[in-house]
Design a protein around this motif. Structure first.
Motif, mmCIF file in Angstrom:
data_model
loop_
_atom_site.group_PDB
_atom_site.id
_atom_site.type_symbol
_atom_site.label_atom_id
_atom_site.label_comp_id
_atom_site.label_asym_id
_atom_site.label_seq_id
_atom_site.Cartn_x
_atom_site.Cartn_y
_atom_site.Cartn_z
ATOM 1 N N ALA A 1 25.809 24.909 33.915
ATOM 2 C CA ALA A 1 26.504 24.350 32.749
ATOM 3 C C ALA A 1 27.088 25.471 31.886
ATOM 4 C CB ALA A 1 25.539 23.501 31.925
ATOM 5 N N ARG A 2 26.316 26.556 31.757
ATOM 6 C CA ARG A 2 26.775 27.694 30.974
ATOM 7 C C ARG A 2 28.014 28.325 31.606
ATOM 8 N NH1 ARG A 2 26.243 29.872 25.866
ATOM 9 N NH2 ARG A 2 26.724 32.093 25.930
ATOM 10 N N ILE A 3 27.991 28.485 32.919
ATOM 11 C CA ILE A 3 29.120 29.074 33.634
ATOM 12 C C ILE A 3 30.372 28.213 33.481
ATOM 13 C CG2 ILE A 3 30.004 29.664 35.933
ATOM 14 C CD1 ILE A 3 27.134 30.507 36.655
ATOM 15 N N LEU A 4 30.191 26.887 33.606
ATOM 16 C CA LEU A 4 31.316 25.968 33.439
ATOM 17 C C LEU A 4 31.836 25.993 32.006
ATOM 18 C CD1 LEU A 4 30.106 22.866 35.497
ATOM 19 C CD2 LEU A 4 31.962 24.425 36.086
ATOM 20 N N GLN A 5 30.921 26.098 31.064
ATOM 21 C CA GLN A 5 31.277 26.065 29.656
ATOM 22 C C GLN A 5 32.176 27.242 29.268
ATOM 23 O OE1 GLN A 5 27.909 26.295 27.036
ATOM 24 N NE2 GLN A 5 29.086 25.804 25.197
ATOM 25 N N VAL A 6 31.843 28.417 29.758
ATOM 26 C CA VAL A 6 32.633 29.604 29.380
ATOM 27 C C VAL A 6 33.806 29.851 30.316
ATOM 28 C CG1 VAL A 6 30.633 30.680 28.311
ATOM 29 C CG2 VAL A 6 31.168 31.203 30.689
ATOM 30 N N GLY A 7 33.833 29.143 31.465
ATOM 31 C CA GLY A 7 34.991 29.246 32.353
ATOM 32 C C GLY A 7 34.846 30.168 33.543
ATOM 33 N N GLY A 8 33.635 30.290 34.085
ATOM 34 C CA GLY A 8 33.458 31.069 35.307
ATOM 35 C C GLY A 8 32.507 32.241 35.147
ATOM 36 N N VAL A 9 32.046 32.756 36.290
ATOM 37 C CA VAL A 9 31.067 33.844 36.305
ATOM 38 C C VAL A 9 31.631 35.111 35.665
ATOM 39 C CG1 VAL A 9 29.717 35.360 37.802
ATOM 40 C CG2 VAL A 9 29.908 32.952 38.355
ATOM 41 N N LYS A 10 32.896 35.390 35.902
ATOM 42 C CA LYS A 10 33.520 36.594 35.346
ATOM 43 C C LYS A 10 33.470 36.578 33.829
ATOM 44 C CE LYS A 10 37.740 39.359 35.562
ATOM 45 N NZ LYS A 10 39.120 39.457 36.119
ATOM 46 N N ARG A 11 33.694 35.426 33.233
ATOM 47 C CA ARG A 11 33.665 35.323 31.770
ATOM 48 C C ARG A 11 32.234 35.415 31.238
ATOM 49 N NH1 ARG A 11 38.336 31.106 29.661
ATOM 50 N NH2 ARG A 11 40.104 32.204 30.600
ATOM 51 N N VAL A 12 31.272 34.942 32.046
ATOM 52 C CA VAL A 12 29.863 35.110 31.664
ATOM 53 C C VAL A 12 29.547 36.599 31.593
ATOM 54 C CG1 VAL A 12 27.474 34.761 32.381
ATOM 55 C CG2 VAL A 12 29.113 32.895 32.610
ATOM 56 N N PHE A 13 29.989 37.340 32.584
ATOM 57 C CA PHE A 13 29.784 38.789 32.631
ATOM 58 C C PHE A 13 30.429 39.461 31.423
ATOM 59 C CE2 PHE A 13 31.544 42.936 34.187
ATOM 60 C CZ PHE A 13 30.341 43.617 34.250
ATOM 61 N N ASN A 14 31.672 39.084 31.110
ATOM 62 C CA ASN A 14 32.389 39.670 29.972
ATOM 63 C C ASN A 14 31.732 39.301 28.644
ATOM 64 O OD1 ASN A 14 34.252 40.751 31.744
ATOM 65 N ND2 ASN A 14 35.745 39.108 31.468
ATOM 66 N N GLN A 15 31.109 38.126 28.610
ATOM 67 C CA GLN A 15 30.489 37.663 27.371
ATOM 68 C C GLN A 15 29.155 38.366 27.110
ATOM 69 O OE1 GLN A 15 28.689 33.584 27.027
ATOM 70 N NE2 GLN A 15 30.363 33.266 25.584
ATOM 71 N N PHE A 16 28.384 38.585 28.164
ATOM 72 C CA PHE A 16 27.039 39.136 28.002
ATOM 73 C C PHE A 16 27.007 40.664 27.950
ATOM 74 C CE2 PHE A 16 24.991 35.164 30.072
ATOM 75 C CZ PHE A 16 25.015 34.519 28.839
ATOM 76 N N PHE A 17 28.043 41.327 28.508
ATOM 77 C CA PHE A 17 28.010 42.788 28.590
ATOM 78 C C PHE A 17 29.323 43.403 28.100
ATOM 79 C CE2 PHE A 17 25.224 41.102 31.893
ATOM 80 C CZ PHE A 17 24.044 41.760 31.603
ATOM 81 N N THR A 18 29.215 44.642 27.654
ATOM 82 C CA THR A 18 30.414 45.378 27.243
ATOM 83 C C THR A 18 31.158 45.830 28.492
ATOM 84 O OG1 THR A 18 29.298 46.169 25.253
ATOM 85 C CG2 THR A 18 31.266 47.361 25.957
ATOM 86 N N VAL A 19 32.402 45.452 28.589
ATOM 87 C CA VAL A 19 33.210 45.764 29.769
ATOM 88 C C VAL A 19 34.322 46.723 29.364
ATOM 89 C CG1 VAL A 19 34.658 44.822 31.601
ATOM 90 C CG2 VAL A 19 32.724 43.491 30.745
ATOM 91 N N ARG A 20 34.341 47.876 30.007
ATOM 92 C CA ARG A 20 35.366 48.864 29.671
ATOM 93 C C ARG A 20 36.695 48.470 30.300
ATOM 94 N NH1 ARG A 20 36.780 52.084 33.803
ATOM 95 N NH2 ARG A 20 35.386 52.248 35.610
#
Length: 215
Positions: free
Chosen positions: A85-104
Protein backbone atom coordinates in the motif's frame (compact mmCIF):
# COMPACT_ATOMS: atom_id res chain seq x y z
CA UNK A 1 1.80 -60.17 -76.73
CA UNK A 2 5.42 -59.36 -77.48
CA UNK A 3 7.76 -60.65 -74.75
CA UNK A 4 9.70 -57.37 -74.87
CA UNK A 5 6.52 -55.43 -74.19
CA UNK A 6 5.59 -57.81 -71.36
CA UNK A 7 9.02 -57.37 -69.85
CA UNK A 8 8.70 -53.57 -70.07
CA UNK A 9 5.28 -53.69 -68.46
CA UNK A 10 6.59 -55.94 -65.70
CA UNK A 11 9.43 -53.51 -64.96
CA UNK A 12 7.04 -50.54 -64.97
CA UNK A 13 4.63 -52.37 -62.67
CA UNK A 14 7.46 -53.36 -60.29
CA UNK A 15 8.82 -49.82 -60.19
CA UNK A 16 5.34 -48.44 -59.48
CA UNK A 17 4.74 -50.98 -56.69
CA UNK A 18 8.20 -50.35 -55.23
CA UNK A 19 7.62 -46.61 -55.21
CA UNK A 20 4.21 -47.09 -53.63
CA UNK A 21 5.65 -49.29 -50.88
CA UNK A 22 8.47 -46.83 -50.20
CA UNK A 23 6.01 -43.93 -49.99
CA UNK A 24 3.77 -45.91 -47.67
CA UNK A 25 6.34 -47.22 -45.22
CA UNK A 26 9.20 -44.73 -45.42
CA UNK A 27 8.80 -41.05 -44.45
CA UNK A 28 9.06 -38.42 -47.11
CA UNK A 29 12.27 -36.33 -46.75
CA UNK A 30 10.16 -33.18 -46.32
CA UNK A 31 8.07 -34.91 -43.65
CA UNK A 32 11.30 -36.12 -42.04
CA UNK A 33 12.54 -32.57 -41.80
CA UNK A 34 9.18 -31.44 -40.41
CA UNK A 35 9.21 -34.29 -37.88
CA UNK A 36 12.77 -33.42 -36.90
CA UNK A 37 11.82 -29.74 -36.50
CA UNK A 38 8.77 -30.65 -34.42
CA UNK A 39 10.83 -32.95 -32.20
CA UNK A 40 13.44 -30.23 -31.78
CA UNK A 41 10.76 -27.71 -30.82
CA UNK A 42 9.25 -30.16 -28.35
CA UNK A 43 12.68 -30.75 -26.79
CA UNK A 44 13.18 -27.01 -26.39
CA UNK A 45 9.70 -26.63 -24.86
CA UNK A 46 10.36 -29.49 -22.41
CA UNK A 47 13.72 -27.92 -21.55
CA UNK A 48 12.07 -24.55 -20.88
CA UNK A 49 9.32 -26.18 -18.81
CA UNK A 50 11.92 -28.04 -16.73
CA UNK A 51 13.93 -24.85 -16.25
CA UNK A 52 10.82 -22.91 -15.24
CA UNK A 53 9.90 -25.75 -12.91
CA UNK A 54 13.28 -25.57 -11.19
CA UNK A 55 13.01 -21.78 -10.91
CA UNK A 56 9.50 -22.12 -9.48
CA UNK A 57 10.77 -24.64 -6.91
CA UNK A 58 13.64 -22.33 -5.92
CA UNK A 59 11.32 -19.33 -5.69
CA UNK A 60 8.76 -21.26 -3.62
CA UNK A 61 11.58 -22.28 -1.22
CA UNK A 62 12.66 -18.65 -0.92
CA UNK A 63 9.06 -17.56 -0.30
CA UNK A 64 8.67 -20.20 2.42
CA UNK A 65 11.94 -19.10 4.01
CA UNK A 66 10.90 -15.44 3.80
CA UNK A 67 7.55 -16.13 5.47
CA UNK A 68 9.09 -18.44 8.06
CA UNK A 69 11.37 -15.67 9.34
CA UNK A 70 8.40 -13.49 10.25
CA UNK A 71 6.85 -13.63 13.75
CA UNK A 72 3.62 -15.16 12.41
CA UNK A 73 2.16 -15.75 8.96
CA UNK A 74 -0.65 -13.27 9.67
CA UNK A 75 1.76 -10.56 10.77
CA UNK A 76 4.02 -11.24 7.79
CA UNK A 77 1.12 -10.98 5.33
CA UNK A 78 -0.15 -7.80 6.99
CA UNK A 79 3.35 -6.35 6.74
CA UNK A 80 3.46 -7.10 3.00
CA UNK A 81 0.04 -5.50 2.52
CA UNK A 82 1.13 -2.37 4.36
CA UNK A 83 4.35 -2.23 2.35
CA UNK A 84 2.47 -2.74 -0.91
CA UNK A 85 0.00 0.00 0.00
CA UNK A 86 2.88 2.33 0.83
CA UNK A 87 4.58 1.64 -2.51
CA UNK A 88 1.33 2.28 -4.39
CA UNK A 89 0.66 5.41 -2.37
CA UNK A 90 3.95 7.10 -3.24
CA UNK A 91 4.01 5.79 -6.82
CA UNK A 92 6.51 2.94 -7.00
CA UNK A 93 9.62 1.47 -5.38
CA UNK A 94 11.91 4.13 -6.86
CA UNK A 95 9.93 6.89 -5.15
CA UNK A 96 10.01 4.95 -1.87
CA UNK A 97 13.80 4.90 -2.17
CA UNK A 98 13.92 8.64 -2.96
CA UNK A 99 11.58 9.37 -0.05
CA UNK A 100 13.43 7.37 2.61
CA UNK A 101 17.03 8.17 1.61
CA UNK A 102 19.09 11.09 0.38
CA UNK A 103 19.76 10.54 -3.31
CA UNK A 104 22.59 12.41 -4.97
CA UNK A 105 22.35 13.79 -8.49
CA UNK A 106 22.93 11.09 -11.09
CA UNK A 107 22.41 8.22 -8.65
CA UNK A 108 20.32 5.37 -10.07
CA UNK A 109 18.42 2.61 -8.31
CA UNK A 110 19.53 -0.77 -9.66
CA UNK A 111 17.63 -3.30 -7.58
CA UNK A 112 15.19 -3.53 -4.70
CA UNK A 113 14.41 -6.72 -2.82
CA UNK A 114 12.29 -7.79 0.12
CA UNK A 115 14.39 -9.42 2.83
CA UNK A 116 15.26 -9.38 6.52
CA UNK A 117 18.06 -7.65 8.37
CA UNK A 118 19.57 -9.65 11.22
CA UNK A 119 19.43 -7.65 14.48
CA UNK A 120 19.96 -8.47 18.15
CA UNK A 121 16.16 -8.44 18.50
CA UNK A 122 15.71 -10.92 15.65
CA UNK A 123 15.12 -10.68 11.88
CA UNK A 124 13.66 -7.33 10.80
CA UNK A 125 11.56 -7.33 7.62
CA UNK A 126 12.08 -4.59 5.09
CA UNK A 127 13.31 -3.50 1.67
CA UNK A 128 16.91 -3.64 0.52
CA UNK A 129 17.90 -1.10 -2.14
CA UNK A 130 21.00 -1.33 -4.30
CA UNK A 131 21.91 1.84 -6.18
CA UNK A 132 24.95 3.10 -8.07
CA UNK A 133 26.03 4.87 -4.87
CA UNK A 134 25.01 2.79 -1.85
CA UNK A 135 23.24 -0.19 -0.31
CA UNK A 136 20.35 0.75 1.94
CA UNK A 137 17.71 -0.99 4.03
CA UNK A 138 14.43 0.32 5.39
CA UNK A 139 12.13 -1.61 7.71
CA UNK A 140 8.59 -2.43 6.59
CA UNK A 141 7.08 -1.04 9.75
CA UNK A 142 7.88 1.97 11.87
CA UNK A 143 9.22 1.30 15.35
CA UNK A 144 8.46 2.95 18.69
CA UNK A 145 11.39 4.88 20.15
CA UNK A 146 11.80 7.57 22.78
CA UNK A 147 13.39 10.91 22.00
CA UNK A 148 15.96 12.65 24.20
CA UNK A 149 13.04 14.52 25.76
CA UNK A 150 11.33 11.28 26.71
CA UNK A 151 8.65 11.60 24.06
CA UNK A 152 7.59 8.49 22.18
CA UNK A 153 7.72 8.61 18.39
CA UNK A 154 7.65 6.15 15.53
CA UNK A 155 10.50 5.86 13.03
CA UNK A 156 11.59 3.35 10.42
CA UNK A 157 14.80 1.40 11.00
CA UNK A 158 17.25 2.41 8.26
CA UNK A 159 20.72 1.37 7.18
CA UNK A 160 22.81 3.15 4.55
CA UNK A 161 26.17 1.76 3.38
CA UNK A 162 28.18 3.65 0.71
CA UNK A 163 29.49 1.23 -1.93
CA UNK A 164 32.99 2.68 -1.64
CA UNK A 165 33.03 1.84 2.08
CA UNK A 166 32.25 -1.84 1.53
CA UNK A 167 35.25 -4.04 2.24
CA UNK A 168 33.73 -7.26 0.89
CA UNK A 169 30.50 -9.24 0.53
CA UNK A 170 29.95 -12.95 1.16
CA UNK A 171 27.36 -15.56 0.33
CA UNK A 172 26.68 -18.14 3.01
CA UNK A 173 24.03 -20.55 4.22
CA UNK A 174 23.02 -22.39 7.34
CA UNK A 175 24.76 -25.80 7.27
CA UNK A 176 21.88 -27.46 9.13
CA UNK A 177 19.22 -25.64 7.07
CA UNK A 178 20.56 -25.09 3.53
CA UNK A 179 17.46 -23.10 2.51
CA UNK A 180 18.57 -20.35 4.90
CA UNK A 181 20.83 -18.20 2.73
CA UNK A 182 22.62 -15.05 3.86
CA UNK A 183 24.38 -12.10 2.31
CA UNK A 184 27.08 -10.64 4.54
CA UNK A 185 28.31 -7.09 3.96
CA UNK A 186 31.47 -6.01 5.79
CA UNK A 187 32.49 -2.35 5.77
CA UNK A 188 36.00 -0.87 5.90
CA UNK A 189 35.58 -0.18 9.62
CA UNK A 190 34.64 -3.86 10.14
CA UNK A 191 30.92 -3.42 10.72
CA UNK A 192 28.99 -6.50 9.65
CA UNK A 193 25.47 -6.52 8.20
CA UNK A 194 23.64 -9.79 7.63
CA UNK A 195 20.66 -9.97 5.27
CA UNK A 196 18.48 -13.05 4.78
CA UNK A 197 15.09 -14.31 3.61
CA UNK A 198 15.43 -12.93 0.08
CA UNK A 199 12.65 -13.57 -2.41
CA UNK A 200 15.28 -13.41 -5.19
CA UNK A 201 18.53 -14.25 -3.46
CA UNK A 202 20.94 -14.91 -6.34
CA UNK A 203 19.71 -12.03 -8.49
CA UNK A 204 20.11 -9.63 -5.56
CA UNK A 205 23.66 -10.81 -4.88
CA UNK A 206 24.55 -10.47 -8.56
CA UNK A 207 23.33 -6.87 -8.59
CA UNK A 208 25.25 -6.18 -5.40
CA UNK A 209 28.51 -7.47 -6.88
CA UNK A 210 27.91 -5.50 -10.08
CA UNK A 211 27.26 -2.27 -8.16
CA UNK A 212 30.41 -2.69 -6.03
CA UNK A 213 32.58 -3.47 -9.07
CA UNK A 214 31.38 -0.32 -10.84
CA UNK A 215 31.58 2.01 -7.82
Amino acid sequence: MDTTLLHSLSIATYNQLHKSILNKFLPDPANERQLSTTTSKQSRIYSIINKLGRKADNFSQEVREHVRLGPTITETVMGKLRLGARILQVGGVKRVFNQFFTVRQGEKLLKSSQCYLSTTSGPLAGLLFISTDKVTFCSERSMKVFSSKGEMCRIRYKVSIPLKRIKYVNQSRNVEKPTQKYIEIVTEDNFEFWFMGFLKYQKTFNYLELAISQA
